[in-house]
Design a protein around this motif. Structure first.
Motif, PDB file in Angstrom:
ATOM      1  N   ILE A 251      51.490  72.411  15.416  1.00 33.16           N
ATOM      2  CA  ILE A 251      51.541  73.134  16.686  1.00 33.16           C
ATOM      3  C   ILE A 251      51.585  72.084  17.807  1.00 33.16           C
ATOM      4  CG2 ILE A 251      50.510  75.398  16.226  1.00 33.16           C
ATOM      5  CD1 ILE A 251      48.342  72.480  17.108  1.00 33.16           C
ATOM      6  N   TYR A 252      51.857  72.519  19.014  1.00 32.64           N
ATOM      7  CA  TYR A 252      51.816  71.590  20.148  1.00 32.64           C
ATOM      8  C   TYR A 252      50.404  71.633  20.740  1.00 32.64           C
ATOM      9  CZ  TYR A 252      56.858  71.593  19.657  1.00 32.64           C
ATOM     10  OH  TYR A 252      58.127  71.464  19.153  1.00 32.64           O
TER      11      TYR A 252
ATOM     12  N   LEU B 249      49.539  72.914  24.391  1.00 36.62           N
ATOM     13  CA  LEU B 249      49.819  74.291  24.796  1.00 36.62           C
ATOM     14  C   LEU B 249      48.654  75.189  24.372  1.00 36.62           C
ATOM     15  CD1 LEU B 249      53.572  74.934  23.871  1.00 36.62           C
ATOM     16  CD2 LEU B 249      52.626  74.137  26.021  1.00 36.62           C
ATOM     17  N   THR B 250      48.416  76.233  25.142  1.00 35.83           N
ATOM     18  CA  THR B 250      47.419  77.223  24.715  1.00 35.83           C
ATOM     19  C   THR B 250      48.078  78.119  23.656  1.00 35.83           C
ATOM     20  OG1 THR B 250      48.083  78.883  26.323  1.00 35.83           O
ATOM     21  CG2 THR B 250      46.449  77.265  27.052  1.00 35.83           C
TER      22      THR B 250
ATOM     23  N   GLU C 117      50.669  80.252  25.324  1.00 39.33           N
ATOM     24  CA  GLU C 117      51.862  79.500  25.742  1.00 39.33           C
ATOM     25  C   GLU C 117      52.738  79.137  24.550  1.00 39.33           C
ATOM     26  OE1 GLU C 117      50.050  77.264  29.715  1.00 39.33           O
ATOM     27  OE2 GLU C 117      49.818  76.379  27.732  1.00 39.33           O
ATOM     28  N   PHE C 118      52.092  78.801  23.446  1.00 38.30           N
ATOM     29  CA  PHE C 118      52.860  78.460  22.248  1.00 38.30           C
ATOM     30  C   PHE C 118      53.672  79.672  21.781  1.00 38.30           C
ATOM     31  CE2 PHE C 118      53.217  77.969  17.564  1.00 38.30           C
ATOM     32  CZ  PHE C 118      53.976  76.817  17.547  1.00 38.30           C
TER      33      PHE C 118
ATOM     34  N   GLU D 279      54.638  82.112  23.673  1.00 38.59           N
ATOM     35  CA  GLU D 279      55.699  82.336  24.676  1.00 38.59           C
ATOM     36  C   GLU D 279      56.888  81.411  24.400  1.00 38.59           C
ATOM     37  OE1 GLU D 279      52.821  83.738  28.395  1.00 38.59           O
ATOM     38  OE2 GLU D 279      53.500  81.661  28.276  1.00 38.59           O
ATOM     39  N   TYR D 280      56.563  80.167  24.052  1.00 36.55           N
ATOM     40  CA  TYR D 280      57.615  79.185  23.742  1.00 36.55           C
ATOM     41  C   TYR D 280      58.422  79.651  22.534  1.00 36.55           C
ATOM     42  CZ  TYR D 280      59.793  74.836  22.245  1.00 36.55           C
ATOM     43  OH  TYR D 280      60.698  73.881  21.851  1.00 36.55           O
ATOM     44  N   MET D 281      57.714  80.065  21.485  1.00 32.79           N
ATOM     45  CA  MET D 281      58.407  80.509  20.271  1.00 32.79           C
ATOM     46  C   MET D 281      59.221  81.783  20.530  1.00 32.79           C
ATOM     47  SD  MET D 281      58.010  78.254  18.048  1.00 32.79           S
ATOM     48  CE  MET D 281      58.993  79.162  16.881  1.00 32.79           C
TER      49      MET D 281
END
Lengths: 530, 312
Positions: B106-107, B110-111, B114-115, B117-119
């Motif tokens: 995971i990044y 990022l929360t 947010e992760f 949302e990114y995906m």
């Protein structure tokens, strides 16, 4: 005895792990290339203005030594650094931490492994030198003369470099990209300080081998003396240069360095310094303590809770239900992905990062034009540690499987990633752009645009091709340093009068194509999981 | 809980889509080294339902999963999604795919939200749909309270739940989950099983695990795989039927246990004060004292895997 056994296995396992990696093959390629550069005369030693040694085993050994201490002195650090970090990321470190293994022993093991990797490189170079000497039919082949400078000068030099790599890995804030940048400047300062430290260059001035980590003074002084003996009255200075051969060189014989006790002791001195650095590393090393790692993370992100994230209060198990989505799903939206990439790009930067960035932008607008250009360079170096993640963060954070199994991973994600970096670079340089526009500096405006396109393209291409952030970090710092030194050929932003900035726009395009191909290749490779 | 976005036509559309929803695997093989095949000549046809993929470590489950998820290219064979060859056109499947790999990162900055949302952006969900879906998923995977914390501070189980959530973002028609319950506590494991049951019926769910109880609770079909080859594909009922009369239990002195282990496949041991009660999988009664017992899926799995081992 037991400690020696532990040390042996620690270094051995680490060494075997490295030489079975793809990056080791790259290093071997570099070594063979160094040998070729030395043998083909693309790098040469001379005594100014036109005196060159007769090619024999000693001369070949000298050239190879100077070349290898210069290249591996810098690149070698980036090659070997990462061994401790690997133990953090793989979790092996936490297993090691539960054993009686002491910090100094662990660090010593890592140093020996580092040393063995670069030592092997020097051994291969020596073998290449022997083969080339024999093939070229060099008169009076002398193995001792060929090998002595590599063993006595190059080995302690890489010993020191590998110890510095261990030191950088033991200090948490030097372990990552910042350490890569810092080392570049450490190396430049060390190389600059070495010959200058004892007024080296003036014939007859005694050398100080204890300030000469890369051995240039020792070899240069010896060669200088041989040239003066052959051409009495001449007062040339030793140099190591690249470029075309001399039209009519004056030849002189050089049979190698006279290895005095003082020189030998000085080389031993650097090994002792290296061992000392390794011991100092043990003091900084946190022994894979997750609590210390957590504290670092907490200081990096203010939003993180004071405690490790605890499990949320459970909701009743029977309430699990997901509402089906209507048919609007998975229609690609570039804007949404661009914003997500931009957020990912900037996430994790502390408040002071933005303050400095803002300060640089304002300063670009209010200073003299020449200063604005310098500040533009500084502003474009500022995001180096996030730029270096372009194209390789999926590898670094192991998100490849979930990111690359989404639709059109090349066509959708790569342009959005590039654009997010471009926007940040453009924002960091917008002060200079406004200044150039206000002053009607058309060439500077075009150069600025080329630079803003070239930088993210370079980062993305190197990241996707190498799957590592190190190459960009090392190359970009070196590049910017050259730019600061006003090397026009490397000026991609039209900051110097002779800048070939217009060539960098097509080059950026080539880099983007390479990034595209590299990512497409990754997706069609055998498998992209661990 | 009923649908928040009622759409009667959707059900009609779905039924139509389900009719043709099919994943066909034909002669699929993956060779890693000259003398080592991760998967060999694998045939399977999947229709909506939960398909449990069972096999010991190194059986080839993850290799199969990665090839189906378009991450790994097979050496031989074909995979077709509704008659479209996904080796030639992987994006056809990727658009409707949810994938939870066995190992993933995971990044850390990022929360959780947010992760996701990114995906969601990477998967092509529009902002409004993504926002509603993420809110719901955070509830489902029980991460509402941790949603605004950086992922770097998450425990292993919490990261796994983020992984589950990202796999479900696009309401996938094909959901591939590789060892999804690893790291989950018992309560979360039950929650996940319930979620799979809720999702089944309208999509193909391929659930890979070596934990038989996970499959037992959810699977409509079971595929057993070992040493890169499919050794059984049947419904749980059929598997249990095959095991009728092959499971035995009786009491033995503790000292006899090592000897019995050498001779028979033992699927369970319960210690008592007078000795141990053993449960043995065998085609015939191992001893006159042995009594037939009700078979479980675990017995069937052990029998199949050991039978293949004996054959080889």
């Amino acid at each position: 005895m037991n400690s020696l056994r532990i040390l042996h296995h620690l270094a051995r396992a680490d060494f075997l792990e490295r030489i079975r990696r793809y990056s080791f093959l790259i290093m071997l390629g570099l070594v063979v290339w160094i040998g070729y550069l030395s043998a083909s005369g693309q790098f040469r030693m001379l005594v100014s203005p036109d005196k060159v040694g007769i090619v024999n085993s000693a001369w070949a050994g000298g050239i190879m030594t100077v070349t290898v201490t210069t290249t591996l002195g810098l690149v070698g650090f980036y090659i070997v650094k990462g061994s401790v970090n690997r133990d953090y990321t793989t979790g092996v470190g936490q297993i090691m931490a539960t054993t009686p293994l002491s910090r100094p022993l662990y660090m010593l093991g890592k140093w020996l492994s580092n040393f063995a990797v670069l030592g092997l490189a020097i051994l291969i170079l020596l073998l290449e030198g022997i083969v080339m000497n024999l093939l070229a039919g060099t008169a009076g082949f002398n193995l001792a003369a060929l090998a002595a400078p590599l063993v006595i000068i190059a080995l302690p030099c890489v010993g020191l470099v590998t110890a510095v790599a261990v030191l950088f890995e033991s200090v948490s804030w030097l372990r990552g990209g910042l350490g890569n940048v810092v080392y570049f400047f450490v190396f430049i300062v060390a190389v600059s300080a070495s010959p200058l430290s004892s007024a080296f260059g003036k014939p007859g001035t005694p050398i100080n081998p204890y300030m000469d980590f890369n051995g240039w003074q020792i070899i240069g002084d010896s060669i200088q003396r041989a040239a003066t003996a052959a051409y009495p009255g001449s007062a040339g200075i030793f140099g190591f240069i690249g470029g075309t051969s001399l039209a009519d060189p004056k030849l002189f014989p050089w049979n190698g360095v006279s290895w005095t006790a003082d020189i030998l002791l000085s080389r031993l001195f650097f090994l002792v310094i290296a061992a000392g650095l390794v011991m100092v590393s043990a003091l900084f090393f946190d022994r894979f303590n997750p609590a210390r790692l957590l504290r670092i993370k907490q200081t990096k992100t203010r939003s993180i809770a004071a405690q490790p994230a605890a499990a949320s209060a459970a909701i009743p198990v029977s309430n699990v239900h997901l509402t089906p989505l209507a048919g609007t799903r998975t229609r690609f939206r570039f804007g949404g992905l661009f914003l997500a990439e931009l957020k990912l790009f900037l996430k994790g930067q502390r408040w002071w990062w933005y303050v400095v960035a803002g300060g640089l932008v304002i300063a670009q607008m209010v200073t003299e034009l020449e200063v604005t250009r310098i500040l533009l360079i500084v502003a474009w170096v500022w995001p180096i540690l996030i730029l270096s993640g372009l194209g390789c963060r999926e590898q670094r954070f192991d998100t490849r499987q979930i990111v690359f199994s989404a639709p059109h991973p090349v066509a959708n994600q790569l342009p959005a990633t590039w654009l997010s970096a471009f926007v940040v670079i453009a924002a960091l340089g917008c002060g200079a752009l406004i200044k150039f526009i206000l002053m009607g500096e058309t060439v500077s405006i075009l150069g600025w645009l080329t630079g803003a396109i070239f930088i993210p393209s370079l980062a993305l291409a190197l990241g996707t091709m190498t799957s590592s952030s190190k190459v960009f970090e090392a190359l970009y710092v070196a590049w910017i340093y050259m730019l600061y030194q006003k090397v026009s050929a490397l000026d991609f932003a039209g900051l110097t009068p002779d800048s070939p900035w217009y060539l960098y726009a097509p080059l950026a395009l080539v880099l983007l194509v390479l990034a595209w191909l590299a990512r497409a290749w990754q997706l069609t490779a055998k498998h992209i999981s661990k | 809980m009923n649908s928040k976005w009622p759409n009667q036509n959707l059900e009609v559309i779905k039924k139509g889509a389900m009719k043709k929803m099919k994943l066909s695997i034909s002669h699929l093989s993956k060779q890693y080294r000259r003398d080592f095949w991760g998967l060999r000549d694998f045939d399977l046809e999947l229709t909506p339902g939960v398909i449990g993929l069972l096999g010991p470590n190194g059986a080839g489950k993850s290799t199969l999963m990665r090839m189906l998820a378009t991450i790994t290219k097979p050496t031989e064979g074909s995979v077709k999604w509704n008659d479209t060859d996904i080796l030639k056109s992987p994006d056809t499947l990727r658009a409707v795919l949810g994938y939870l790999p066995q190992d993933f990162g995971i990044y850390p900055n990022l929360t959780g939200k947010e992760f996701l949302e990114y995906m969601a952006a990477i998967k092509g969900l529009d902002a409004k749909t993504a926002r509603r879906r993420i809110e719901e998923l955070l509830v489902v995977v029980n991460l509402v309270n941790a949603a605004k914390r950086p992922l770097g501070g998450y425990s292993g189980g919490m990261k796994q739940r983020v992984g589950i959530a990202q796999a479900l973002l696009n309401d996938p028609q094909l959901l591939i989950v590789d060892e999804p319950t690893v790291g989950l506590d018992p309560e979360e494991r039950v929650r996940f099983r319930n979620l799979l049951s809720d999702l089944s019926g309208e999509r193909i769910i391929l659930l890979s695990t070596h934990i038989v109880s996970d499959v037992e609770a959810t699977a409509t079909e079971i595929v057993v795989i070992n040493k890169g080859r499919k050794i059984q594909h049947a419904t749980p009922e059929k598997l249990l039927q095959l095991m009728e009369g092959k499971v035995w239990q009786w009491m033995i002195p503790s000292n006899d246990l090592p000897g019995l282990k050498q001779k028979h496949l033992i699927s369970g041991v319960i210690r008592h004060d007078k000795g141990v009660q053993v449960r043995v999988v065998s085609d015939s009664a191992p001893t006159p004292e042995a009594q037939p017992d009700t078979p479980s899926l675990e017995d069937a799995y052990l029998h199949l895997v050991s039978e293949q081992g004996v054959k080889q």
